[in-house]
Design a protein around this motif. Structure first.
Motif, short mmCIF file in Angstrom:
data_model
loop_
_atom_site.label_atom_id
_atom_site.label_comp_id
_atom_site.label_asym_id
_atom_site.label_seq_id
_atom_site.Cartn_x
_atom_site.Cartn_y
_atom_site.Cartn_z
N ASN A 75 0.86 -1.18 0.00
CA ASN A 75 0.00 0.00 0.00
C ASN A 75 0.89 1.23 0.00
OD1 ASN A 75 -1.87 1.99 0.34
ND2 ASN A 75 -2.65 1.26 2.29
N TYR A 76 0.81 2.01 -1.05
CA TYR A 76 1.63 3.21 -1.17
C TYR A 76 1.34 4.19 -0.04
CZ TYR A 76 3.57 7.50 -3.15
OH TYR A 76 4.27 8.66 -3.35
N TYR A 77 0.08 4.29 0.38
CA TYR A 77 -0.33 5.27 1.38
C TYR A 77 -0.25 4.74 2.81
CZ TYR A 77 -2.08 7.71 -2.71
OH TYR A 77 -2.18 8.33 -3.91
N ALA A 78 0.33 3.59 3.03
CA ALA A 78 0.41 3.02 4.38
C ALA A 78 1.21 3.96 5.28
CB ALA A 78 1.07 1.65 4.35
N GLY A 79 0.69 4.22 6.48
CA GLY A 79 1.37 5.07 7.45
C GLY A 79 1.09 6.55 7.27
N MET A 80 0.25 6.93 6.30
CA MET A 80 -0.08 8.35 6.07
C MET A 80 -1.46 8.64 6.63
SD MET A 80 1.26 8.76 2.15
CE MET A 80 1.19 10.52 2.04
N GLU A 136 -4.51 13.32 1.10
CA GLU A 136 -5.14 14.35 0.27
C GLU A 136 -4.08 15.24 -0.38
OE1 GLU A 136 -7.99 16.67 -1.59
OE2 GLU A 136 -8.30 14.77 -0.53
N ALA A 137 -3.07 15.64 0.39
CA ALA A 137 -2.00 16.49 -0.15
C ALA A 137 -1.23 15.75 -1.24
CB ALA A 137 -1.06 16.93 0.96
N GLU A 138 -0.96 14.48 -1.03
CA GLU A 138 -0.23 13.68 -2.03
C GLU A 138 -1.05 13.51 -3.31
OE1 GLU A 138 3.13 11.55 -3.31
OE2 GLU A 138 2.85 12.73 -1.49
N THR A 139 -2.34 13.29 -3.15
CA THR A 139 -3.22 13.16 -4.31
C THR A 139 -3.27 14.45 -5.10
OG1 THR A 139 -4.56 11.57 -3.09
CG2 THR A 139 -5.55 12.52 -5.04
N THR A 181 -0.88 17.35 -10.65
CA THR A 181 -0.01 18.21 -11.47
C THR A 181 1.37 17.59 -11.63
OG1 THR A 181 0.64 19.47 -9.53
CG2 THR A 181 -1.22 20.31 -10.82
N TRP A 182 1.45 16.27 -11.52
CA TRP A 182 2.71 15.53 -11.69
C TRP A 182 3.79 16.02 -10.73
CZ3 TRP A 182 -0.11 17.40 -15.84
CH2 TRP A 182 -0.80 16.44 -16.54
#
Length: 195
Positions: free
Chosen positions: A69-74, A80-83, A88-89
């Motif tokens: 899971n890429y988002y594990a621990g977040m 939301e900030a990462e998404t 915008t790449w």
């Protein structure tokens, strides 16, 4: 004696010779503990090291991918900030029309056909549409705006006196103009009677 030409097959090439590829490329060992199979598939090691890979066989890469899971621990805010950064790449952005705080951009569009201008579009539509018979009649009688029957009659009498063939010594142009005035008057009178 006839001279005989012979072809030379001893010509040398300047190109370097490349060794043929190995018949059996060296295979990696699967990184899963205790797996004897060769590793053909890679998987990222961690979210912050996406270019460092584990190498697995097909069964173990499937197992690793289904559990990773890429988002594990977040937290939700971090996700939301990462998404938002991914939309915008992960490039910096600023509000449209501004770069930093001081520069403003103005965008101008070269529009030779006035496609973006609503007023010009309306003018072009009117210019393309043929005039109605009433508009043509108003132009012949040199009238504009809304008129009454009395105004029409007064203008007609004035133009008839000026362009009557008898008043112009039988001039053919005056006679044609007189005919057009009569036709315009009858068109407007019929339009007013119907309306």
């Amino acid at each position: 004696m006839a001279a005989v030409m012979r072809s030379s097959s001893t010509r040398k090439s300047w190109r370097p010779r490349f060794a043929p590829p190995d018949p059996q490329p060296s295979q990696r060992q699967c990184d899963h503990p205790g797996c004897p199979h060769g590793a053909e598939y890679r998987a990222p090691q961690a979210r912050d090291r996406l270019n460092d890979y584990y190498w697995f066989c097909l069964d173990h890469v499937r197992e690793y991918n289904s559990a990773w899971n890429y988002y594990a621990g977040m937290g939700p805010e971090e996700i939301e900030a990462e998404t938002r950064r991914d939309t915008t790449w992960q490039r910096p952005t600023w509000p449209l029309g501004m770069q930093g705080n001081s520069r403003r951009f103005t965008f101008t569009v070269h529009d030779p056909f006035d496609l973006m201008d609503k007023e010009a579009e309306d003018r072009h539509v009117k210019a393309r549409m043929p005039p109605t018979p009433e508009e043509e009649a108003m132009k012949v009688l040199e009238l504009s705006g809304s008129i009454t029957f009395d105004m029409l009659k007064a203008r007609y009498k004035e133009l008839v006196k000026r362009h009557h063939p008898d008043a112009n010594n039988g001039d053919k142009q005056a006679e044609e103009r007189f005919k057009r005035i009569n036709h315009a008057y009858n068109t407007l009178r019929a339009s007013m009677a119907a309306g």
